[in-house]
Design an enzyme around this catalytic site. Structure first.
Site, PDB file in Angstrom:
ATOM      1  N   HIS A 399       0.890  -1.125   0.073  1.00 35.22           N
ATOM      2  CA  HIS A 399      -0.066  -0.062  -0.307  1.00 35.22           C
ATOM      3  C   HIS A 399       0.571   1.249   0.249  1.00 35.22           C
ATOM      4  O   HIS A 399       0.488   2.571  -0.206  1.00 35.22           O
ATOM      5  CB  HIS A 399      -1.203  -0.140   1.238  1.00 35.22           C
ATOM      6  CG  HIS A 399      -2.623   1.116   1.113  1.00 35.22           C
ATOM      7  ND1 HIS A 399      -2.173   1.551   0.103  1.00 35.22           N
ATOM      8  CD2 HIS A 399      -3.176   0.390   1.994  1.00 35.22           C
ATOM      9  CE1 HIS A 399      -3.703   1.909  -0.049  1.00 35.22           C
ATOM     10  NE2 HIS A 399      -4.761   1.852   1.053  1.00 35.22           N
ATOM     11  N   ASP A 403      -2.379   1.530  -4.581  1.00 37.12           N
ATOM     12  CA  ASP A 403      -3.704   2.182  -4.096  1.00 37.12           C
ATOM     13  C   ASP A 403      -4.445   1.439  -4.476  1.00 37.12           C
ATOM     14  O   ASP A 403      -4.444   0.115  -5.741  1.00 37.12           O
ATOM     15  CB  ASP A 403      -4.142   3.976  -4.651  1.00 37.12           C
ATOM     16  CG  ASP A 403      -3.557   3.583  -5.982  1.00 37.12           C
ATOM     17  OD1 ASP A 403      -5.039   2.921  -6.827  1.00 37.12           O
ATOM     18  OD2 ASP A 403      -3.274   4.973  -6.221  1.00 37.12           O
TER      19      ASP A 403
END
Length: 429
Positions: A399, A403
């Site tokens: 992450h 995204d």
């Protein structure tokens, strides 16, 4: 390994040295005892590194005069393993030739077949290096284990079954001719259990590598994303192409389709085929799609990868996948097979389960876990309930650089290729 030469009376003594990419390496087994006569390229011993199990051969013909390390010992890189004495005066030239072994000889040493292992009592057993390692971890003489594999080969399950039989021996039951009924245990009496002994063993080789890798992986913030795929048309495509693959001498599973679909989707979303450097200052987009396939082997979880999936056909992918699977079963995966991955798929569905939470393999940034195919009721485009072949997928992404929207779009592209495999034809090279 390297060599050095020294004079001893009228014979030459050669000391075989250990040299790997590690500081220390465990010596798994010695094939030749002290006093044995060896020829050039005879197998001497086997060592286990973090990446592979390597057999060391002799470059000299002579007699083994000394063994420096017992089996299971940790040998320091550069330390001598064995002394070999020979009367061949021309061997001085040979020593110079082997001072720098070529990569070809190293690759040859990685290709192993099951070997006949001789125990201290002289009995012999056929087993792969990975199975022998399991036997050593449980302090079991492999020659005493009943073999159930093909050709008398000892399997991992044979070792574990043998260990279980030792830990829980069946008591001898003597026949009783007494007419007196046995006394019943008192109601509420507390049963007495004999304590079992704990067994500790050192962590080495592949297991040590996996522990380090997973420890680093859990420092990564994982983004999870799941979806389901209707693989009805994929099943039809595989059925249509199975005969063609068999004519090329290979077996076509669903996995080559999934690997190729992942490569095509990575062309659209290249940020998922990259890596983040250690100090978090640079992200590299990888040019090749070296897609790893998680495998359950006798040595534990291993992730070999298929190089350049973007340049391979479905049959070529299937051939390489089958090779890696056979090498994994035999415990002969090489360093090149296990390094250089850029993206990973784990087909956990072959064992069972639908969804998972896969752990990223650093320095990669994405991994997918594929669930089993199930026939489930679903609504078609007309609102009618139909039987659909459904497969689930679970993605994990780094992450810090990936995204949720990018992960979802990539998954949608991969899903579209699998739900209608004909669409892959316009992109195949």
């Amino acid at each position: 390994w390297k060599s050095r030469v020294g004079m001893q009376e009228k014979s030459l003594k050669y000391i075989i040295l250990l040299a790997t990419w590690q500081k220390w390496a465990p010596l798994l087994w010695i094939l030749r005892p002290t006093g044995d006569v060896v020829k050039k390229f005879d197998k001497l011993c086997e060592v286990e590194s973090d990446k592979a199990t390597v057999e060391i051969t002799s470059r000299y013909a002579g007699k083994i005069s000394k063994i420096y390390h017992p089996v299971g010992d940790m040998a320091k890189v550069g330390a001598p393993l064995v002394d070999i004495e020979t009367d061949d005066a021309s061997a001085t030239t040979t020593a110079k030739q082997v001072a720098r072994p070529t990569s070809t000889s190293q690759e040859a040493s990685d290709k192993k077949v099951p070997e006949v292992v001789e125990s201290a009592r002289g009995a012999k057993a056929l087993a792969t290096p990975a199975v022998r390692r399991v036997a050593r971890e449980h302090n079991v003489d492999i020659a005493k284990v009943p073999a159930t594999g093909k050709g008398g080969r000892v399997l991992k399950g044979d070792i574990l079954a043998f260990v279980g039989a030792i830990a829980s021996p069946t008591p001898d039951i003597q026949p009783s001719f007494s007419r007196t009924p046995a006394a019943s245990p008192a109601v509420g009496a507390t049963p007495v259990f004999a304590p079992k002994e704990d067994i500790s063993h050192p962590i080495r080789g592949y297991t040590r590598t996996m522990i380090r890798t997973m420890t680093e992986a859990m420092k990564i913030p994982h983004l999870g994303y799941c979806d389901e795929i209707d693989v009805g048309k994929l099943i039809e495509a595989r059925t249509a192409l199975k005969a063609s693959a068999e004519s090329h001498g290979t077996r076509l599973s669903f996995m080559p389709f999934m690997l190729k679909a992942a490569s095509l989707a990575l062309h659209e979303f290249p940020q998922l085929n990259g890596s983040l450097n250690e100090d978090l200052t640079e992200f590299t987009h990888k040019g090749s799609h070296n897609i790893g396939v998680a495998m359950d082997t006798a040595a534990g979880l291993l992730v070999p990868n298929i190089k350049n999936v973007e340049q391979r056909s479905l049959v070529e992918i299937a051939v390489e996948l089958n090779r890696l699977q056979e090498a994994g079963k035999a415990g002969s995966l090489g360093t090149d097979d296990l390094s250089g991955g850029t993206f990973t798929l784990s087909n956990i569905g072959t064992i069972g389960g639908t969804y998972a939470s896969p752990v990223i393999v650093p320095p990669e940034v994405c991994i997918g876990a594929i669930g089993k195919i199930q026939k489930l009721p679903r609504f078609d485009e007309h609102g009618q309930v139909v039987a659909a072949n459904v497969m689930n997928v679970s993605w994990s992404a780094d992450h810090r650089v990936i995204d949720g929207a990018s992960m979802a779009r990539f998954s949608n592209a991969w899903k579209a290729y699998l739900e209608d495999p004909v669409t892959m034809l316009s992109h195949l090279r």
